[in-house]
Design a protein around this motif. Structure first.
Motif, PDB file in Angstrom:
ATOM      1  N   ALA A 327     -76.265 -31.018 -21.286  1.00 20.51           N
ATOM      2  CA  ALA A 327     -75.595 -31.947 -22.194  1.00 20.51           C
ATOM      3  C   ALA A 327     -74.962 -33.123 -21.447  1.00 20.51           C
ATOM      4  CB  ALA A 327     -74.530 -31.223 -23.011  1.00 20.51           C
ATOM      5  N   THR A 328     -74.671 -32.948 -20.171  1.00 20.45           N
ATOM      6  CA  THR A 328     -74.076 -34.043 -19.400  1.00 20.45           C
ATOM      7  C   THR A 328     -75.069 -35.159 -19.124  1.00 20.45           C
ATOM      8  OG1 THR A 328     -74.659 -33.077 -17.249  1.00 20.45           O
ATOM      9  CG2 THR A 328     -72.572 -32.363 -18.266  1.00 20.45           C
ATOM     10  N   LYS A 329     -76.349 -34.829 -19.202  1.00 24.65           N
ATOM     11  CA  LYS A 329     -77.432 -35.790 -18.928  1.00 24.65           C
ATOM     12  C   LYS A 329     -77.286 -36.465 -17.555  1.00 24.65           C
ATOM     13  CE  LYS A 329     -78.548 -36.720 -23.749  1.00 24.65           C
ATOM     14  NZ  LYS A 329     -78.827 -37.747 -24.769  1.00 24.65           N
ATOM     15  N   ALA A 330     -76.705 -35.746 -16.629  1.00 24.63           N
ATOM     16  CA  ALA A 330     -76.524 -36.282 -15.280  1.00 24.63           C
ATOM     17  C   ALA A 330     -77.850 -36.236 -14.522  1.00 24.63           C
ATOM     18  CB  ALA A 330     -75.468 -35.474 -14.531  1.00 24.63           C
ATOM     19  N   ARG A 331     -78.218 -37.350 -13.927  1.00 24.58           N
ATOM     20  CA  ARG A 331     -79.445 -37.379 -13.120  1.00 24.58           C
ATOM     21  C   ARG A 331     -79.312 -36.385 -11.973  1.00 24.58           C
ATOM     22  NH1 ARG A 331     -83.776 -40.873 -11.992  1.00 24.58           N
ATOM     23  NH2 ARG A 331     -83.008 -42.351 -13.552  1.00 24.58           N
ATOM     24  N   ILE A 332     -80.380 -35.642 -11.717  1.00 24.89           N
ATOM     25  CA  ILE A 332     -80.381 -34.665 -10.627  1.00 24.89           C
ATOM     26  C   ILE A 332     -81.023 -35.350  -9.426  1.00 24.89           C
ATOM     27  CG2 ILE A 332     -81.105 -32.361  -9.904  1.00 24.89           C
ATOM     28  CD1 ILE A 332     -81.506 -31.749 -12.923  1.00 24.89           C
ATOM     29  N   PRO A 333     -80.234 -35.637  -8.402  1.00 19.06           N
ATOM     30  CA  PRO A 333     -80.769 -36.431  -7.286  1.00 19.06           C
ATOM     31  C   PRO A 333     -81.755 -35.643  -6.429  1.00 19.06           C
ATOM     32  CG  PRO A 333     -78.552 -35.701  -6.790  1.00 19.06           C
ATOM     33  CD  PRO A 333     -78.815 -35.290  -8.214  1.00 19.06           C
ATOM     34  N   TYR A 334     -82.703 -36.370  -5.870  1.00 22.75           N
ATOM     35  CA  TYR A 334     -83.676 -35.757  -4.961  1.00 22.75           C
ATOM     36  C   TYR A 334     -83.035 -35.533  -3.595  1.00 22.75           C
ATOM     37  CZ  TYR A 334     -87.556 -35.198  -1.752  1.00 22.75           C
ATOM     38  OH  TYR A 334     -88.380 -34.712  -0.783  1.00 22.75           O
ATOM     39  N   VAL A 335     -83.104 -34.300  -3.124  1.00 25.60           N
ATOM     40  CA  VAL A 335     -82.708 -33.973  -1.753  1.00 25.60           C
ATOM     41  C   VAL A 335     -83.760 -33.003  -1.225  1.00 25.60           C
ATOM     42  CG1 VAL A 335     -80.939 -33.055  -0.214  1.00 25.60           C
ATOM     43  CG2 VAL A 335     -80.254 -34.252  -2.313  1.00 25.60           C
TER      44      VAL A 335
END
Length: 844
Positions: A327-335
């Protein structure tokens, strides 16, 4: 899972010692509290200095194997020095003298070897170079923008005869079920590898694979033709594209779909994307099934740098995997170094797509070079490892990826994608050298954007001749793949050109498939020895100055039997001129003209658009295919093609083609040929070995080039029929379908007065026939004289009346000598006579 993990260990050459067990190997020649010397091969030594006494037995990014075959060496510990001598080198170290320096460590050549002396800090003077990650921004070997030369990395080989590798600060693999990156303890230690080889470059490459791992064998389909284009294809367009491949009978194995398979507009996608664009592909699963039903493999482009955005279809699953509230719709960064992220990416997004029909991935990392959490971890190198090893442990199919070079050790994870080259003769001229040079780091499977990816600034027209020559080179490249930028003028569909180019482009692709059994056999040799399919001339001719000369730097060996001298300049008056060095040691057969040439000379040769400088070692006998649609089948008819000039032998290789069992499950069939007097004997031996899906029977053909019409042909003592092609001057014998475990011997008896045909007669026939047709287009109503007409029809007449071969050849040769006079008798003008003589390359 256990099975796949064991497969992973085998293919990467990770031994049990590579996972940290105490090294008790007999190859450890000397050890004290701080120093350890390990003899890997008679030409390779590992030298460790550990100030804390803790030696590294884990696999590193460079060295994945810590257990080695037994090596004979002599240890001498007299006085204050340690001496270790192998067949190729002698190491001397001053005991208890601490860190390795130029004062306490020396290596020299063993008796009888090419002399050298080395100590820490000594630099090579003759490194033969390796490769570079991309053609982006380079026209040929120099930058289009600042004109600096391409910064090609050093390779493993040097004319000095030795190579030093420092692994002291390289990353390690941890002990987990999916081996992951681990930072090496910073204890100030030294971990060196020294390779001694003189000019035996092939031995050096084999030695490297002993500790650094083998070059994997790509699936057989990878050696077919790949279609790729940066184009926003729709499902309909791809249907039409494949219909045309079928219509024009052009073989194809791999369909590459560039980034427009996913949404690319802001708010739905971008360079990074993992959601099918349903405006173009309304039913992704249906599309993938259609491609698979056409016997094609499909790969999709990935630019993973932007991570997983909330608008992606699989975002909720990925977010939950990462412990994030969707629900936060936070982008999940590439690591890349985050094992949880990478595992989630595969398990929630990529693996489901592969189950639907995506066969492998085209990665294109162009962003920040190093990982954001682990300092110095190269993103390209690491992505190559992660994708390759994931395929290895997640399925039964042979792993394959398609990405840029990441650095030493990436030879274990192929194939390569060389980036966005420019459409120019300069780039074509550099690419053969660039390709073969990469074999010096075992990166033998570069795939290039054949024809160039993009136009030079202020250029907007495809050069048809340049593209044709590039495709001909592509047929003799590691991977044959076309690609181009999103530009309507960059359309490389073979059927979009004028007929002469359609014919040449189609011929190039079909040549690739004809050679497939030979190419695949040589690829197995790469796995076994580390010697790449395309390799520099100095591998086979290390003492010849021409092998190192810039004049012949684009010349290379394509496997063991073929020498390629690419055409890299435009034609003049219908022919391109190529200067070719033919090494001493054997004669060479010029395939396109049927001319047997002496080795040990430099020659200048001319080639029409439909001809290419391919030289076959005299007497070679090679496995070839006829017309095939793709390389999925394993029971195709195989032709044992015999080239003139000497006796020859070859071992034809086969395996399942796409499983991971090829290290132990495979088969070889020996071919040989020998001529004594007027009898040519061709042997197809009994097959040895086995693999899953191996056909019990196979149809073989024997084809003899520059062959006279035989007096008789027998197989195992029984007469068998044959066909004779007078235009090609080739004899073909189709053998009955037989058990592959049974040997077959073909005896061909020729008349005692049979003519010699390897003097270029085939090329004269071909060129003369083309010139006659072209002359008709100048004079549509022309009636040829009897002599010119007989010359044009000589080959066809022999096909109809084989018993007329000797007479027809003799008449043709006599008339050919008199050609200027015959053309004048035809009432041609002087300029037309000169045009015709140029068209057939007539010489006095």
């Amino acid at each position: 899972m256990k099975k796949h993990f064991l497969t992973l260990l085998f293919a990467l050459a990770f031994s049990s010692l590579a996972w940290g067990q105490e090294a008790l190997s007999p190859n450890i020649a000397y050890r004290d509290a701080h120093v350890r010397f390990t003899v890997i091969t008679d030409g390779t030594m590992r030298m460790e200095w550990a100030p804390d006494g803790k030696f590294v037995d884990q696999a590193s990014f460079l060295c994945v194997n810590r257990e080695y075959p037994k090596v004979d060496y002599r240890l001498k510990k007299s006085g204050s020095w340690v001496e270790i001598t192998t067949a190729k080198m002698k190491l001397k170290y001053k005991k208890n003298s601490g860190k390795f320096t130029k004062d306490n460590l020396f290596i020299s050549a063993a008796k009888g070897q090419r002399p050298f002396k080395w100590h820490p800090g000594l630099a090579q003077t003759g490194n033969l170079k390796g490769t570079y990650r991309t053609f982006d921004g380079f026209e040929g070997d120099s930058s289009l923008y600042n004109h600096k030369l391409m910064p090609i990395e050093n390779g493993l080989l040097a004319t000095d005869g030795w190579t030093f590798l420092d692994d002291s600060h390289n990353f390690l693999f941890d002990h987990s079920d999916w081996p992951w990156v681990e930072v090496r303890p910073d204890n100030g230690g030294q971990d060196f590898y020294f390779m001694a080889y003189g000019h035996d470059y092939k031995a050096a490459l084999k030695d490297f694979t002993v500790f650094a791992g083998k070059v994997p064998l790509p699936p057989r389909f990878a050696f077919g033709y790949w279609w790729s284009r940066y184009w926003s294809y729709s499902d309909n367009e791809i249907h039409n594209l494949l219909d045309n491949f079928h219509k024009y009978n052009i073989p194809l194995d791999v369909l590459v779909v560039d980034m427009d398979w996913h949404y690319t507009e802001p708010g739905k996608g971008g360079w990074t994307g993992f959601t099918w664009n349903r405006r173009l592909f309304p039913d992704p699963a249906g599309f993938l099934k259609y491609v698979n039903d056409n016997n094609l493999e499909v790969t999709l482009n990935l630019h993973p740098a932007e991570g997983v955005a909330s608008y992606e279809e699989k975002y909720p699953e990925m977010a939950k995997w990462m412990g994030i509230d969707p629900a936060t719709k936070a982008r999940i960064p590439y690591v890349g170094s985050d094992k949880r992220y990478m595992s989630g990416w595969f398990n929630t997004i990529l693996h489901p797509m592969m189950k639907e029909g995506v066969d492998f991935w085209w990665l294109d990392w162009q962003q920040w070079p190093y990982d954001k959490k682990i300092k110095g971890l190269n993103n390209t190198w690491w992505l190559n490892y992660v994708f390759f090893s994931d395929m290895q442990r997640s399925g039964d199919k042979r792993p394959l990826l398609y990405h840029r070079w990441g650095g030493l050790g990436n030879h274990r994870y192929q194939v390569g994608f060389s980036g966005d080259s420019f459409h120019s003769w300069k780039t074509l001229a550099f690419q053969p050298y660039f390709t073969t040079m990469a074999s010096n780091v075992l990166y033998g499977y570069w795939s290039h954007d054949l024809g160039g990816h993009q136009f030079l600034p202020h250029h907007h027209q495809l050069d048809d001749e340049l593209f044709a020559r590039w495709m001909q080179f592509g047929a003799f490249s590691p991977i044959m793949r076309t690609h181009s930028s999103k530009n309507g003028q960059m359309n490389k569909e073979p059927w979009a050109f004028d007929k002469q180019y359609v014919d040449v482009l189609t011929q190039a692709i079909r040549t690739r498939y004809t050679l497939a059994p030979y190419i695949y056999t040589m690829a197995r040799k790469t796995y076994d020895t580390g010697i790449s399919l395309c390799r520099p001339m100095y591998y086979d001719y290390p003492e010849a100055k021409e092998a190192y000369s810039t004049e012949f730097r684009d010349e290379y060996m394509f496997g063991d039997q073929l020498l390629i001298a690419p055409v890299t300049t435009p034609m003049k008056d219908g022919y391109a001129t190529v200067k070719v060095w033919l090494p001493a040691g054997n004669d060479w057969y010029e395939w396109s003209t049927g001319t047997l040439l002496k080795g040990g000379q430099t020659v200048e040769r001319s080639f029409a658009l439909d001809e290419y400088p391919v030289y076959v070692k005299a007497g070679s006998i090679l496995p070839l295919y006829g017309q095939v649609k793709n390389l999925r089948g394993n029971d195709e008819t195989v032709t044992a093609c015999v080239f003139p000039g000497a006796k020859g032998a070859f071992k034809f290789y086969e395996d399942n083609g796409d499983d991971q069992l090829y290290p132990t499950q495979y088969a070889f069939t020996p071919f040989s040929s020998e001529r004594e007097g007027n009898v040519l004997t061709v042997h197809i031996g009994a097959r040895t070995g086995s693999y899953k899906g191996m056909p019990a029977q196979r149809t073989y053909k024997v084809k003899v080039l520059c062959s006279a019409v035989p007096q008789s042909v027998e197989m195992n003592g029984q007469s068998v029929p044959y066909t004779y092609d007078g235009n090609a001057l080739a004899l073909t014998i189709t053998l009955p379908l037989t058990d592959c475990s049974q040997a077959k011997s073909v005896r061909i008896t020729y008349p005692s007065d049979a003519p010699e045909l390897s003097d270029g007669l085939y090329g004269q026939f071909h060129r003369f026939q083309k010139a006659i047709v072209a002359l008709k287009y100048r004079h549509a109503g022309i009636n040829y004289t009897e002599k010119l007409g007989d010359m044009e029809s000589a080959g066809r007449a022999v096909s109809y009346y084989p018993d007329q071969l000797s007479r027809r050849v003799s008449v043709f040769r006599q008339s050919y000598k008199q050609l200027p006079e015959l053309l004048k008798e035809q009432k041609l003008k002087d300029d037309e006579v000169q045009w015709f003589l140029q068209a057939v390359q007539w010489k006095q």
